[in-house]
Design a protein around this motif. Structure first.
Motif, PDB file in Angstrom:
ATOM      1  N   VAL A  96       0.700  -1.120  -0.280  1.00  0.00           N
ATOM      2  CA  VAL A  96      -0.013  -0.153  -0.101  1.00  0.00           C
ATOM      3  C   VAL A  96       1.094   1.084  -0.032  1.00  0.00           C
ATOM      4  O   VAL A  96       0.656   1.513  -1.128  1.00  0.00           O
ATOM      5  CB  VAL A  96      -0.999  -0.009   1.544  1.00  0.00           C
ATOM      6  CG1 VAL A  96      -2.218   1.077   1.030  1.00  0.00           C
ATOM      7  CG2 VAL A  96      -1.358  -1.627   1.220  1.00  0.00           C
ATOM      8  N   SER A  97       1.960   1.150   0.614  1.00  0.00           N
ATOM      9  CA  SER A  97       2.746   2.522   1.108  1.00  0.00           C
ATOM     10  C   SER A  97       3.274   2.270  -0.433  1.00  0.00           C
ATOM     11  O   SER A  97       3.845   3.956  -0.590  1.00  0.00           O
ATOM     12  CB  SER A  97       3.815   1.890   1.246  1.00  0.00           C
ATOM     13  OG  SER A  97       3.472   2.119   2.882  1.00  0.00           O
ATOM     14  N   LYS A 134       2.468   1.593  -3.052  1.00  0.00           N
ATOM     15  CA  LYS A 134       1.546   2.334  -4.201  1.00  0.00           C
ATOM     16  C   LYS A 134       1.124   4.095  -3.789  1.00  0.00           C
ATOM     17  O   LYS A 134       1.054   4.383  -5.109  1.00  0.00           O
ATOM     18  CB  LYS A 134      -0.214   1.595  -4.180  1.00  0.00           C
ATOM     19  CG  LYS A 134      -1.481   2.097  -4.650  1.00  0.00           C
ATOM     20  CD  LYS A 134      -0.947   1.283  -6.074  1.00  0.00           C
ATOM     21  CE  LYS A 134      -2.166   1.962  -7.483  1.00  0.00           C
ATOM     22  NZ  LYS A 134      -3.056   2.287  -7.424  1.00  0.00           N
ATOM     23  N   GLN A 135       1.508   4.202  -3.188  1.00  0.00           N
ATOM     24  CA  GLN A 135       1.552   5.482  -2.711  1.00  0.00           C
ATOM     25  C   GLN A 135       2.661   5.809  -3.053  1.00  0.00           C
ATOM     26  O   GLN A 135       2.149   7.827  -4.003  1.00  0.00           O
ATOM     27  CB  GLN A 135       0.868   5.916  -1.317  1.00  0.00           C
ATOM     28  CG  GLN A 135       0.878   6.555  -0.756  1.00  0.00           C
ATOM     29  CD  GLN A 135      -0.236   7.325   0.962  1.00  0.00           C
ATOM     30  OE1 GLN A 135       0.846   6.843   1.405  1.00  0.00           O
ATOM     31  NE2 GLN A 135      -0.938   7.793   0.882  1.00  0.00           N
TER      32      GLN A 135
END
Lengths: 196, 471
Positions: free
Chosen positions: B79-80, B82-83
């Motif tokens: 998720v990180s 992706k950010q």
């Protein structure tokens, strides 16, 4: 942004002061790139144990607050981090109005931009609402046009809100669209100041 | 002669695009700093409404909140990752300069802005981060904004803002030896509380402020938000100009001299009126340690943890009880009796070269206590390299510290640098909120020197006594 003119809802009392945005939504949930879906993480560390089970001691789980849409809290609500995920989480959970004796500046702005009405009241009034909501199922009506707050028992008070925020909330403005009507002025400022 | 004005009034006046009765002013933004956590939704909204970035050249982006501080090449958290990729794509699409994770300019946004000379006196500076107040150290009007405002600035380079009230925090006298800028700002917040600055821009004035270095001034202005003020600033002076001279984005040569003349005129005029003034005597300040769950819950190292029974009212009593329960502390316990098991030296408050130099001086030739795990996270890659060229990394590593890559790290623990439940950290960061450094983790805010001394002792100790001990 959804307009808010009149709102009736059940009150949820969060009897804490200095509630910071780290409490409203902890950092582990800030990694998403979407604007929606943050309600499940609201007050996460107060609501849930590490294993994800509910902390029964936290009063948001109390049956009588299910469906509450007006949050009342103590002084300096929303202090700390500027994360807009905090109002996103509050709104997504179902709150439309927040009442507190004071708000942190950045949080207040973030609420208004998301169609949440923050109402600042004197500490005694907040205390009154807090007690009512702790004792019974307490419903309040908010009328933004007349800036009035009242319950079903004839208790009523007026509240302050600056006109710009009031118009924005009542009309659900897209602020950027409004600002873009000032494009000539922005360009002329740039020409004068920056020599563009 | 015109009426004397504060620096805030002057900067404001210079940035009003339009003012209308009954509305906030529309003010122009000179510099917009962007990072990976508070920007993706803003860029997405631009795209969905077919809008563009008005002034990409006034916008500068980096990755700091999420980045790992070790094993940099492999971001394990999907998720990180992706950010970060999203920021990369957004900057590419909208033409914004980005110091990404592999870029030599990468670092905490509030460390690299000044380092690169992007931060300058008289500018209006915003970022989707509350510690944007840091840049006020240069006499800039700098404040944190939410993501909707990030979108607004990207699209219009302006913001609707009500003219703020001004609060003069006058710091008289001089800080005693061994007492730092961090102790000063903690003592101010400890004395006046976490909301005395709400609705104001703070201007720090007085002899003690004038004698601070730029990096120390940044530490002070950084924590203005912990006093409730969106912005805190210091009128520019020779210290400011000396720092900026030769910085990459600062004016060069002749232009620098003419910029200095302009910057000098921004300083608050003699006799200018503030909406409020508070005073504090720097000479009475001791090294500070926070004991509770907000930065105002702070005491001198010689003090004892408060007793809820001594509280002035029921609200305060409840606050103290909550905080003591969370922090697992006993009423009246000596601050020096608090054992710690983690030390974090870093964050936009205290991760600059001078912070690391001061911590290294304390730690040199000593060992981190066996029950303590300690990390140093430089504020930027540039700070890291400078520190390494001075051999600071060796001093820390030999003492048992971990030497990491640049980022926000354990200040907010969004990456893997997390304090485990029940852990207790002496931290040079800015927030001791519940869960800030990890769920059920306990944070005590201190200066880099105090953190270094605590690392050695395994508990808090007055660093002034510590220095006197023979090595």
């Amino acid at each position: 942004m959804e307009a808010i003119r009149h709102h009736t809802g059940k009150v949820y009392p969060l009897n804490r002061t200095n509630v910071d945005t780290d409490q409203i939504i902890p950092k582990q949930f800030l990694k998403r790139i979407e604007r929606k879906g943050f309600g499940q993480f609201l007050f996460y560390n107060w609501r849930f144990h590490q294993d994800g089970s509910k902390k029964d001691s936290f009063n948001l789980h109390n049956d009588k607050y299910i469906g509450a849409s007006i949050l009342v809290a103590g002084d300096n609500f929303g202090c700390g981090s500027s994360r807009e995920h905090a109002p996103w989480a509050i709104e997504d959970y179902g709150f439309k109005v927040i009442i507190a004796s004071s708000f942190a500046d950045i949080f207040y702005n973030n609420c208004v931009k998301n169609g949440i009405l923050p109402i600042q009241l004197p500490a005694e009034q907040v205390e009154h609402i807090m007690q009512q909501a702790e004792q019974t199922t307490y419903q309040l009506h908010v009328d933004l046009a007349t800036q009035r707050l009242y319950d079903d028992d004839d208790w009523r008070i007026s509240f302050e809100v600056n006109d710009y925020h009031k118009q924005m909330l009542m009309n659900g403005w897209d602020e950027i669209a409004v600002t873009l009507t000032y494009e000539d002025k922005i360009t002329s400022y740039e020409n004068q100041t920056l020599g563009v | 002669m015109s009426q004397p004005k504060t620096i805030v009034e002057k900067i404001w006046h210079n940035h009003v695009v339009t003012e209308e009765h009954g509305k906030p002013d529309l003010i122009y933004i000179d510099l917009h700093l962007v990072h990976e956590v508070t920007s993706p939704q803003a860029f997405e909204a631009l795209r969905s409404k077919n809008r563009f970035v008005r002034r990409p050249e006034l916008t500068f982006a980096t990755m700091d909140h999420n980045v790992p501080t070790k094993n940099r090449q492999e971001v394990r958290d999907e998720v990180s990752k992706k950010q970060m990729e999203t920021l990369q794509e957004n900057c590419q699409q909208f033409g914004i300069e980005l110091a990404d994770i592999n870029h030599p300019d990468q670092g905490i946004v509030h460390v690299i802005g000044p380092e690169l000379g992007l931060t300058q006196p008289g500018k209006t500076i915003v970022c989707g981060d509350s510690h944007t107040s840091t840049h006020g150290a240069f006499g800039a009007l700098a404040f944190g904004i939410g993501t909707s405002e990030v979108e607004h600035v990207l699209s219009t380079q302006t913001l609707w803002q009500a003219k703020p009230k001004t609060l003069n925090v006058q710091v008289n006298g001089n800080l005693p030896v061994g007492v730092t800028a961090k102790d000063l700002i903690l003592a101010i917040i400890g004395k006046y509380g976490v909301r005395f600055g709400t609705g104001y821009v703070i201007e720090y004035t007085g002899d003690a402020i004038r004698s601070l270095s730029m990096e120390e001034r940044m530490t002070v202005c950084n924590m203005s938000i912990e006093a409730g003020a969106r912005a805190g600033l210091i009128s520019p002076d020779e210290t400011t100009f000396a720092y900026l001279r030769g910085k990459r984005h600062a004016p060069q040569g002749e232009c620098f001299e003419s910029a200095v003349r302009k910057w000098k005129s921004l300083a608050t005029d003699e006799g200018a009126k503030y909406d409020a003034t508070v005073e504090i005597d720097a000479s009475e300040i001791e090294p500070q340690v926070t004991w509770g769950t907000n930065p105002a819950m702070c005491l001198p190292i010689s003090a004892h943890v408060p007793d809820p029974k001594q509280a002035l009212n029921q609200n305060e009593q409840q606050e103290i009880q909550h905080a003591l329960a969370y922090m697992d502390l006993q009423p009246n316990q000596a601050i020096t009796s608090i054992d710690i098991d983690h030390v974090f030296i870093g964050s936009c408050t205290n991760s600059r070269l001078s912070d690391l130099q001061k911590a290294a001086k304390i730690i040199e030739g000593k060992q981190v206590h066996p029950s303590v795990s300690a990390i140093i996270v430089p504020g930027s890659l540039s700070v890291k390299l400078q520190a390494e060229s001075e051999g600071l990394d060796q001093i820390f590593k030999e003492a048992g510290f971990e030497w990491r890559e640049a980022g926000c790290s354990m200040c907010l623990a969004m990456n893997d640098d997390i304090i485990p439940p029940g852990g207790r950290c002496a931290s040079t960061s800015n927030r001791n909120f519940e869960g800030r450094q990890g769920t059920d983790a306990r944070t005590h805010l201190v200066s880099p020197e105090m953190a270094a001394a605590a690392a050695v002792e395994g508990r808090f100790i007055d660093v002034r006594h510590f220095v006197k001990q023979p090595v």
